[in-house]
Design a protein around this motif. Structure first.
Motif, PDB file in Angstrom:
ATOM      1  N   THR A  22       0.815  -1.209   0.000  1.00 34.70           N
ATOM      2  CA  THR A  22       0.000   0.000   0.000  1.00 34.70           C
ATOM      3  C   THR A  22       0.858   1.273   0.000  1.00 34.70           C
ATOM      4  N   ALA A  23       2.096   1.178   0.447  1.00 31.75           N
ATOM      5  CA  ALA A  23       2.987   2.342   0.431  1.00 31.75           C
ATOM      6  C   ALA A  23       3.413   2.697  -0.992  1.00 31.75           C
ATOM      7  N   LYS A  24       3.354   1.737  -1.901  1.00 31.33           N
ATOM      8  CA  LYS A  24       3.786   1.964  -3.288  1.00 31.33           C
ATOM      9  C   LYS A  24       2.617   2.001  -4.271  1.00 31.33           C
ATOM     10  N   TYR A  25       1.401   1.869  -3.774  1.00 32.73           N
ATOM     11  CA  TYR A  25       0.221   1.841  -4.633  1.00 32.73           C
ATOM     12  C   TYR A  25      -0.182   3.276  -4.955  1.00 32.73           C
ATOM     13  N   GLU A  26      -0.047   3.649  -6.214  1.00 30.00           N
ATOM     14  CA  GLU A  26      -0.173   5.053  -6.607  1.00 30.00           C
ATOM     15  C   GLU A  26      -1.475   5.731  -6.177  1.00 30.00           C
ATOM     16  N   SER A  44       8.538  18.385  -8.178  1.00 24.42           N
ATOM     17  CA  SER A  44       8.722  16.943  -8.055  1.00 24.42           C
ATOM     18  C   SER A  44       7.574  16.284  -8.784  1.00 24.42           C
ATOM     19  N   THR A  45       7.897  15.382  -9.686  1.00 24.23           N
ATOM     20  CA  THR A  45       6.850  14.697 -10.430  1.00 24.23           C
ATOM     21  C   THR A  45       6.526  13.337  -9.828  1.00 24.23           C
ATOM     22  N   LEU A  46       7.260  12.948  -8.809  1.00 21.30           N
ATOM     23  CA  LEU A  46       7.050  11.643  -8.197  1.00 21.30           C
ATOM     24  C   LEU A  46       6.088  11.738  -7.022  1.00 21.30           C
ATOM     25  N   PRO A  47       5.067  10.888  -7.009  1.00 15.79           N
ATOM     26  CA  PRO A  47       4.180  10.880  -5.843  1.00 15.79           C
ATOM     27  C   PRO A  47       4.918  10.329  -4.619  1.00 15.79           C
ATOM     28  N   ARG A  48       4.462  10.713  -3.431  1.00 13.44           N
ATOM     29  CA  ARG A  48       5.091  10.260  -2.188  1.00 13.44           C
ATOM     30  C   ARG A  48       4.122   9.355  -1.435  1.00 13.44           C
ATOM     31  N   SER A  49       4.672   8.392  -0.719  1.00 14.51           N
ATOM     32  CA  SER A  49       3.807   7.487   0.034  1.00 14.51           C
ATOM     33  C   SER A  49       3.225   8.205   1.244  1.00 14.51           C
ATOM     34  N   ARG A  50       2.048   7.744   1.650  1.00 13.47           N
ATOM     35  CA  ARG A  50       1.373   8.297   2.827  1.00 13.47           C
ATOM     36  C   ARG A  50       1.535   7.324   3.984  1.00 13.47           C
ATOM     37  N   LYS A  51       1.387   7.820   5.176  1.00  6.44           N
ATOM     38  CA  LYS A  51       1.487   6.982   6.369  1.00  6.44           C
ATOM     39  C   LYS A  51       0.289   6.045   6.435  1.00  6.44           C
ATOM     40  N   LEU A  52       0.547   4.817   6.862  1.00  2.00           N
ATOM     41  CA  LEU A  52      -0.523   3.842   7.027  1.00  2.00           C
ATOM     42  C   LEU A  52      -1.594   4.376   7.979  1.00  2.00           C
ATOM     43  N   LYS A  53      -1.171   5.061   9.009  1.00  2.38           N
ATOM     44  CA  LYS A  53      -2.089   5.650   9.982  1.00  2.38           C
ATOM     45  C   LYS A  53      -3.084   6.580   9.283  1.00  2.38           C
ATOM     46  N   ASP A  54      -2.591   7.425   8.378  1.00  4.74           N
ATOM     47  CA  ASP A  54      -3.447   8.369   7.659  1.00  4.74           C
ATOM     48  C   ASP A  54      -4.355   7.659   6.657  1.00  4.74           C
TER      49      ASP A  54
END
Length: 89
Positions: A22-26, A44-54
């Motif tokens: 889920t950390a790499k799922y766009e 930055s054109t790269l998306p960033r991973s979100r915290k599992l908590k969020d």
């Protein structure tokens, strides 16, 4: 969520093409944003991973990793699995 490190610590190898992280799922990642300041402009054109908590809170309406409490690996794993199930329909 962030499986690569967990699997490495456990000494488990798993083919990347069978891994659902889920950390790499766009669709779950933060969108790239343009940063502008008085010195430079960078994009930055790269998306960033979100915290599992969020993700658990916004996508599952579930509170995990409560402030002042230890993270529960079982609770985290269940949340990550539920996110995956919800995303695939």
């Amino acid at each position: 969520h962030g499986l690569k490190n967990d699997l490495t610590v456990l000494g488990i190898t798993h083919p990347w093409y069978n891994t659902r992280d889920t950390a790499k799922y766009e669709p779950f990642m933060k969108k790239a944003k343009k940063v502008t300041d008085s010195i430079s402009t960078s994009t930055s054109t790269l998306p960033r991973s979100r915290k599992l908590k969020d993700l658990a809170l916004t996508k599952l309406d579930r509170v995990i990793q409560k402030e002042g409490e230890s993270h529960c690996s079982i609770e985290d794993s269940i949340a990550a699995l539920d996110l995956y199930k919800k995303a695939r329909g």
